[in-house]
Design a protein around this motif. Structure first.
Motif, short mmCIF file in Angstrom:
data_model
loop_
_atom_site.label_atom_id
_atom_site.label_comp_id
_atom_site.label_asym_id
_atom_site.label_seq_id
_atom_site.Cartn_x
_atom_site.Cartn_y
_atom_site.Cartn_z
N ASN A 310 0.81 -1.22 0.00
CA ASN A 310 0.00 0.00 0.00
C ASN A 310 0.84 1.27 0.00
O ASN A 310 0.40 2.32 -0.49
CB ASN A 310 -0.94 -0.02 1.21
N SER A 311 2.08 1.19 0.51
CA SER A 311 2.92 2.37 0.62
C SER A 311 3.11 3.07 -0.71
O SER A 311 3.15 4.31 -0.78
CB SER A 311 4.31 1.98 1.16
N TYR A 312 3.22 2.30 -1.79
CA TYR A 312 3.57 2.86 -3.09
C TYR A 312 2.37 3.49 -3.79
O TYR A 312 2.56 4.24 -4.76
CB TYR A 312 4.25 1.78 -3.94
N LYS A 313 1.17 3.20 -3.31
CA LYS A 313 0.00 3.85 -3.88
C LYS A 313 -0.09 5.31 -3.45
O LYS A 313 -0.79 6.11 -4.08
CB LYS A 313 -1.26 3.08 -3.50
N ARG A 314 0.64 5.66 -2.40
CA ARG A 314 0.71 7.06 -1.97
C ARG A 314 1.52 7.89 -2.95
O ARG A 314 1.27 9.09 -3.11
CB ARG A 314 1.33 7.12 -0.58
N PHE A 315 2.50 7.29 -3.62
CA PHE A 315 3.35 8.02 -4.57
C PHE A 315 2.61 8.17 -5.90
O PHE A 315 2.99 7.59 -6.92
CB PHE A 315 4.67 7.28 -4.80
N ALA A 316 1.55 8.93 -5.89
CA ALA A 316 0.71 9.10 -7.08
C ALA A 316 0.70 10.56 -7.49
O ALA A 316 0.66 11.45 -6.64
CB ALA A 316 -0.72 8.63 -6.79
N PRO A 317 0.74 10.84 -8.78
CA PRO A 317 0.68 12.23 -9.24
C PRO A 317 -0.56 12.95 -8.71
O PRO A 317 -1.66 12.41 -8.71
CB PRO A 317 0.61 12.09 -10.77
N GLY A 318 -0.36 14.15 -8.20
CA GLY A 318 -1.47 14.95 -7.70
C GLY A 318 -1.94 14.60 -6.31
O GLY A 318 -2.90 15.18 -5.82
N ALA A 319 -1.27 13.63 -5.65
CA ALA A 319 -1.70 13.20 -4.32
C ALA A 319 -0.85 13.81 -3.21
O ALA A 319 -0.89 13.39 -2.07
CB ALA A 319 -1.65 11.68 -4.22
N PHE A 320 -0.05 14.82 -3.54
CA PHE A 320 0.78 15.55 -2.59
C PHE A 320 1.81 14.66 -1.91
O PHE A 320 2.15 14.84 -0.74
CB PHE A 320 -0.07 16.29 -1.55
N ALA A 400 7.80 -4.56 -5.19
CA ALA A 400 8.68 -5.54 -5.83
C ALA A 400 9.95 -4.87 -6.36
O ALA A 400 11.06 -5.41 -6.19
CB ALA A 400 7.93 -6.25 -6.96
N THR A 401 9.80 -3.72 -6.99
CA THR A 401 10.97 -2.99 -7.49
C THR A 401 11.86 -2.53 -6.35
O THR A 401 13.09 -2.65 -6.41
CB THR A 401 10.52 -1.78 -8.33
N ALA A 402 11.24 -2.01 -5.30
CA ALA A 402 12.01 -1.55 -4.14
C ALA A 402 12.77 -2.71 -3.50
O ALA A 402 13.92 -2.55 -3.07
CB ALA A 402 11.07 -0.91 -3.12
N LEU A 403 12.16 -3.88 -3.44
CA LEU A 403 12.81 -5.04 -2.85
C LEU A 403 14.03 -5.46 -3.68
O LEU A 403 15.09 -5.77 -3.13
CB LEU A 403 11.81 -6.19 -2.75
N ASP A 404 13.90 -5.47 -4.99
CA ASP A 404 15.04 -5.82 -5.85
C ASP A 404 16.19 -4.84 -5.65
O ASP A 404 17.37 -5.24 -5.58
CB ASP A 404 14.61 -5.82 -7.32
N LEU A 405 15.88 -3.55 -5.55
CA LEU A 405 16.92 -2.55 -5.33
C LEU A 405 17.59 -2.73 -3.97
O LEU A 405 18.81 -2.58 -3.84
CB LEU A 405 16.31 -1.14 -5.45
N ARG A 426 13.27 -10.61 3.44
CA ARG A 426 12.30 -11.68 3.69
C ARG A 426 10.96 -11.11 4.16
O ARG A 426 9.90 -11.59 3.74
CB ARG A 426 12.85 -12.65 4.74
N ALA A 427 11.00 -10.08 4.99
CA ALA A 427 9.75 -9.46 5.45
C ALA A 427 8.99 -8.84 4.28
O ALA A 427 7.77 -8.96 4.18
CB ALA A 427 10.07 -8.39 6.51
N ALA A 428 9.71 -8.17 3.38
CA ALA A 428 9.06 -7.57 2.21
C ALA A 428 8.51 -8.65 1.29
O ALA A 428 7.42 -8.49 0.71
CB ALA A 428 10.05 -6.70 1.47
N GLN A 429 9.23 -9.75 1.14
CA GLN A 429 8.75 -10.84 0.28
C GLN A 429 7.48 -11.45 0.87
O GLN A 429 6.56 -11.82 0.13
CB GLN A 429 9.82 -11.90 0.12
N ALA A 430 7.41 -11.55 2.19
CA ALA A 430 6.20 -12.07 2.84
C ALA A 430 5.00 -11.16 2.55
O ALA A 430 3.89 -11.65 2.30
CB ALA A 430 6.41 -12.18 4.35
N GLU A 431 5.22 -9.86 2.57
CA GLU A 431 4.16 -8.90 2.23
C GLU A 431 3.71 -9.08 0.78
O GLU A 431 2.51 -9.12 0.48
CB GLU A 431 4.68 -7.48 2.46
N LEU A 432 4.67 -9.21 -0.11
CA LEU A 432 4.34 -9.41 -1.52
C LEU A 432 3.60 -10.72 -1.76
O LEU A 432 2.62 -10.77 -2.52
CB LEU A 432 5.62 -9.39 -2.36
N ASP A 433 4.06 -11.78 -1.12
CA ASP A 433 3.42 -13.09 -1.30
C ASP A 433 1.97 -13.07 -0.82
O ASP A 433 1.09 -13.64 -1.46
CB ASP A 433 4.21 -14.17 -0.56
N ALA A 434 1.75 -12.41 0.32
CA ALA A 434 0.39 -12.34 0.86
C ALA A 434 -0.52 -11.54 -0.08
O ALA A 434 -1.68 -11.92 -0.31
CB ALA A 434 0.41 -11.70 2.24
#
Length: 451
Positions: A310-320, A400-405, A426-434
Motif C-alpha cells: 500500500n505504501s507505493y499507492k501514496r506516490f501518485a501524481p497529484g496526491a501531494f 517488488a521494485t524496491a525489494l530488488d533494489l 524476507r519481510a518484504a517478500q512475505a508482504e508481496l506473497d500475501a
C-alpha cells in the motif's frame, strides 16, 4: 551516541506510584518489524523486583502483520523450537499511560540468551546508524510529522463492513481550518493532551487535506527518543480512538485521495550540541554531502521508508506525495525539502508514509546521509517549481521494485550488514506473497459476473 532526553518517569516515581496504588502493572513492549508494540503486562511490584527483565518468543521479530512466520528470516523461530530471547527495558522510556488507568509502559531491547543484542530489531538497527554518526562526533535531532484519518465508525464496525463505506470525521478538506472540526476535535484533543501527559512535547496540531485527516506534531528530540515517542503515539492514538467509539488509521493510502505521510525533519549536531548544517546564510559542506547522499540512495533504501504494498499507492501524481527525485529550498513538491535557517536549518524527508516503521525510516535517512559524507558527494542544483509534474528519476513504483533494489544495494549491505538486509528482504517478500495470493474486491467486482 547523543545523550537521551530526560526520563518521563524516573524509577523512584514509579516505586512511589506503586506504593500509593496508582500503578498496578507495567507493559514491557518491543517495537516489532512493522513498528507495532508487542510484549507483556507485568505486575508492577514484580517489575520493580526484577527491573522488568522478561522473556518473549523470538518469533516476534520474524513475523508479518498477521503474525505469520516461516523460514528465510535471520531468526528461524521454528528451527529453534520457538525459543525465547530476553527483553531488557530501557529506563529512559518508562512512563505512565494516561489512557490506560493504573498502567505504565517501558520499551525494551531484545537480547539473545548470551547477552548479545538482536541485530535485526528495529531499535538496534537505528542504534547502529547512530553509533556510526557518533564515530564522526555527530548526533541526530529528529522530528516526525505524522498524519492519520479519523472515521465516525469504531474498529469493530469497520471490520464488519470490510473497511468499506466508512464515514470520515470531517466532510471536506480542513487543511489549516479553524472551523469545521467539531466532529473530530473531541478525539484529537484527547490524543493531544494524553500524549503531553505521557511525556511528549507538543508543537502543533491541525486539520489536513483529506476529509477526516489530522496531524499532530511533537517537538524534535534526539533520534531514538523521537522514534520511541512515535511508536507510543501511534499505539496510544488507536487505543484512545477505540475508547471514543471511533477508528483512525495511519495507513499510507486509504483511498484515491491524499495519503498519510510521516515527514521526517533531521539535523545534525557536534559533540558540544551545536548545529552543523548551517554555514553563514547557507548550507555547510557537510549538509550538502548529507543531502546528496539521501538523493543518491533514495531508490535503494526506500524499502525502509515504504515497507508495504500500500505504501507505493501514496506516490501518485497529484496526491501531494513525492515521485520525482530532487531537493528544493522550502519546496514541498520535492522528496527532500531544505527548510529553516541558521540553527534551525534542516532537511525534511517527505518519502515515508504513515505506515513506516520510524526506527527504520530514520536509520535509512542517516545511512544515506553518511554515504554522502563518506563519499563527499556533490549536491545537484535545487529543483525550482512543481516537481509533481516534472520528469526525471523517480522513486520505485511498487514494493517488488524496491525489494530488488534493496537486495542488490551495496550501500544497504555496507550500512546495515547482510543479516539485516536479508531479514528485511524476507519481510518484504512475505508482504508481496500475501498480496499476490489475495483476491481483492476490485477483482470480484470486475470479474464475478462479467468474465
Amino acid at each position: 551516541m547523543t545523550a537521551r532526553q530526560p526520563v518521563p518517569l524516573p524509577p523512584e516515581r514509579l516505586r512511589a506510584a506503586v506504593a500509593e496504588g496508582l500503578v498496578d502493572n507495567v507493559i514491557v513492549a518491543l517495537p516489532d518489524l512493522t513498528g507495532r508494540l508487542v510484549g507483556s503486562r507485568v505486575d508492577a511490584e514484580h517489575y520493580l523486583d526484577t527491573a522488568g527483565v522478561t522473556a518473549a518468543c523470538a518469533y516476534l521479530l520474524a513475523v508479518d502483520v498477521d503474525m505469520t512466520t516461516g523460514p528465510g528470516y535471520a531468526i528461524d523461530a521454528a528451527a529453534t523450537g520457538f525459543g525465547d530471547f530476553t527483553l531488557i527495558p530501557d529506563p529512559a522510556t518508562l512512563r505512565l499511560l494516561p489512557w490506560d488507568e493504573g498502567t505504565a509502559l517501558v520499551l525494551a531491547d531484545a537480547h539473545w540468551p548470551g547477552g548479545d543484542p538482536v541485530t535485526v530489531a528495529p531499535r538496534q538497527v537505528l542504534r547502529t546508524q547512530l553509533d556510526r554518526l557518533a564515530a564522526l562526533g555527530l548526533s541526530a535531532q529528529v522530528g516526525a510529522e505524522l498524519e492519520f484519518l479519523v472515521f465516525r465508525e469504531d474498529y469493530q464496525t469497520a471490520w464488519d463492513r470490510g473497511y468499506q463505506d466508512l464515514r470520515p470525521a470531517t466532510r471536506h478538506n480542513v487543511d489549516y481550518a479553524v472551523a469545521g472540526l467539531s466532529d473530530v476535535d473531541p478525539l484529537v484533543n484527547r490524543i493531544r493532551r494524553d500524549m503531553v501527559r505521557a511525556g511528549l512535547r507538543l508543537e502543533s496540531a491541525r486539520g489536513e487535506c483529506h476529509p477526516g485527516q489530522y496531524e499532530i506534531v511533537f517537538r524534535h528530540r534526539d533520534a531514538l527518543t523521537t522514534c520511541d515517542n512515535t511508536v507510543l503515539y501511534k499505539t496510544g492514538a488507536k487505543q484512545i480512538a477505540a475508547a471514543h467509539g471511533q477508528a483512525l488509521t495511519f495507513m499510507a493510502k486509504f483511498d484515491t485521495g491524499e495519503g498519510n505521510s510521516c515527514h521526517l525533519h533531521l539535523s545534525l549536531r557536534d559533540p558540544d550540541d551545536r548545529p552543523v548544517f548551517a554555514q553563514g546564510a547557507g548550507m555547510s559542506a557537510l549538509m550538502r554531502h548529507f543531502v546528496a547522499g539521501t538523493l543518491a540512495c533514495a531508490r535503494e533504501l526506500v524499502l525502509f521508508q515504504a515497507p508495504n504494498v500500500n505504501s507505493y499507492k501514496r506516490f501518485a501524481p497529484g496526491a501531494f506525495a513525492p515521485t520525482v527525485l530532487g531537493w528544493g529550498r522550502d519546496n514541498r513538491t520535492c522528496p527532500i525539502r531544505v527548510v529553516g535557517q541558521g540553527e534551525s536549518l534542516r532537511l525534511e524527508h517527505r518519502v515515508p508514509g504513515g505506515d513506516a516503521n520510524p526506527y527504520l525510516a530514520v536509520a535509512a535517512v542517516i545511512a544515506a546521509g553518511l554515504h554522502g559524507i563518506e563519499q563527499r558527494l556533490e549536491l545537484e542544483e535545487p529543483f525550482q517549481g512543481n516537481a509533481f509534474s516534472a520528469e526525471g528519476r523517480t522513486l520505485p513504483p511498487d514494493l517488488a521494485t524496491a525489494l530488488d533494489l534493496w537486495r542488490t544495494s551495496p550501500v544497504a549491505e555496507a550500512a546495515f550488514g547482510a543479516e539485516v538486509v536479508g531479514h528485511y528482504a524476507r519481510a518484504a517478500q512475505a508482504e508481496l506473497d500475501a498480496f499476490t495470493a489475495a483476491v481483492t474486491d476490485w477483482e470480484l467486482r470486475r470479474g464475478f459476473e462479467r468474465l
